[in-house]
Design an enzyme around this catalytic site. Structure first.
Site, mmCIF file in Angstrom:
data_model
loop_
_atom_site.group_PDB
_atom_site.id
_atom_site.type_symbol
_atom_site.label_atom_id
_atom_site.label_comp_id
_atom_site.label_asym_id
_atom_site.label_seq_id
_atom_site.Cartn_x
_atom_site.Cartn_y
_atom_site.Cartn_z
ATOM 1 N N CYS A 125 42.737 59.681 -1.354
ATOM 2 C CA CYS A 125 43.731 58.651 -1.056
ATOM 3 C C CYS A 125 44.782 58.572 -2.172
ATOM 4 O O CYS A 125 44.496 58.888 -3.337
ATOM 5 C CB CYS A 125 43.058 57.286 -0.928
ATOM 6 S SG CYS A 125 42.205 57.040 0.637
ATOM 7 N N GLU A 136 45.910 55.929 -3.596
ATOM 8 C CA GLU A 136 45.553 54.944 -4.626
ATOM 9 C C GLU A 136 44.634 55.564 -5.672
ATOM 10 O O GLU A 136 44.768 55.284 -6.871
ATOM 11 C CB GLU A 136 44.854 53.733 -3.993
ATOM 12 C CG GLU A 136 45.736 52.935 -3.047
ATOM 13 C CD GLU A 136 45.676 53.433 -1.607
ATOM 14 O OE1 GLU A 136 45.479 54.650 -1.395
ATOM 15 O OE2 GLU A 136 45.829 52.623 -0.689
ATOM 16 N N CYS A 186 42.546 51.165 1.680
ATOM 17 C CA CYS A 186 41.294 51.227 2.451
ATOM 18 C C CYS A 186 40.166 50.594 1.632
ATOM 19 O O CYS A 186 40.340 50.286 0.448
ATOM 20 C CB CYS A 186 40.959 52.677 2.803
ATOM 21 S SG CYS A 186 40.291 53.631 1.414
ATOM 22 N N CYS A 218 39.239 52.291 -1.683
ATOM 23 C CA CYS A 218 40.273 52.111 -2.711
ATOM 24 C C CYS A 218 40.236 50.692 -3.271
ATOM 25 O O CYS A 218 40.507 50.473 -4.451
ATOM 26 C CB CYS A 218 41.652 52.442 -2.144
ATOM 27 S SG CYS A 218 41.846 54.206 -1.833
HETATM 28 N N1 THU Z 1 45.063 57.024 3.017
HETATM 29 C C1 THU Z 1 45.446 56.710 1.739
HETATM 30 O O1 THU Z 1 45.951 57.570 1.005
HETATM 31 N N2 THU Z 1 45.240 55.436 1.296
HETATM 32 C C2 THU Z 1 44.692 54.433 2.052
HETATM 33 O O2 THU Z 1 44.459 53.353 1.544
HETATM 34 C C3 THU Z 1 44.420 54.662 3.466
HETATM 35 C C4 THU Z 1 44.451 56.076 3.922
HETATM 36 C C5 THU Z 1 45.262 58.404 3.493
HETATM 37 C C6 THU Z 1 43.985 59.168 3.700
HETATM 38 C C7 THU Z 1 44.421 60.203 4.703
HETATM 39 O O3 THU Z 1 44.961 61.313 3.996
HETATM 40 C C8 THU Z 1 45.532 59.537 5.495
HETATM 41 O O4 THU Z 1 45.919 58.399 4.745
HETATM 42 C C9 THU Z 1 45.107 59.073 6.888
HETATM 43 O O5 THU Z 1 43.958 58.315 6.834
#
Ligand code: THU
Length: 154
Positions: free
Chosen positions: A58, A60, A101, A104
């Site tokens: 992610c 974050e 999410c 995170c």
């Molecule tokens: N994703 C993030 O980078 N941060 C979040 O808090 C939620 C999801 C990314 C993970 C994945 O690469 C894409 O978003 C779709 O879920």
């Protein structure tokens, strides 16, 4: 010298710029994160997906790792997140604010545990039109943290 404090709009704009550096060929969903330290220093990150899907990272987590290297997790004060699909015009699209999410949130709570400061999270939509502000204590109430580990020691 580091800028003392950025406006929420500046922080969101850094997060949106970071999203442009995402590697998200599988979901097509680009996320950027900009973290501000107590003294105004900035660390950024974006999501990085992998052909082995579960290894994706992610935005974050990527930004928190950079923050640890740049100014230390204990100095994290504000975090901006922006995400969406890249439109045909190459710009980040999407009207819904993107919040961290669950995993995170746990990682952000670790930074909060170090400083005791209730970190502010500025969530933005891809197009920058929808912005909401939160505190980590509200996004992850009743969390597991360093207190639990200390408590378990005898
Ligand atoms: N994703 C993030 O980078 N941060 C979040 O808090 C939620 C999801 C990314 C993970 C994945 O690469 C894409 O978003 C779709 O879920």
């Amino acid at each position: 010298m580091a800028q003392k404090s950025h406006t929420a709009a500046q922080l969101v704009s850094l997060a949106r710029a970071a999203a442009a550096q995402a590697h998200a060929p599988y979901s097509g969903f680009s996320v950027g994160c900009a973290i501000e330290a107590e003294d105004g220093r900035i660390a950024v990150g974006s999501n990085m997906e992998n052909a082995c899907y579960r290894l994706g990272t992610c935005a974050e987590i990527s930004a928190l790792t950079s923050a640890q290297q740049t100014f230390g997790l204990g100095n994290v004060r504000r975090i901006a997140v922006a995400g969406g699909h890249i439109g045909d015009d190459g710009a980040l699209a999407g009207t819904q604010a993107v919040l961290p999410c669950g995993g995170c949130r746990q990682a952000i709570a670790e930074a909060r545990d170090l400083s005791g400061v209730d970190i502010e999270i500025v969530a933005s939509s891809g197009d920058g039109g929808a912005i909401s502000t939160h505190r980590i204590s509200a996004l992850l109430p009743a969390s597991f943290g360093t207190d639990n580990l200390d408590d378990a020691k005898n």
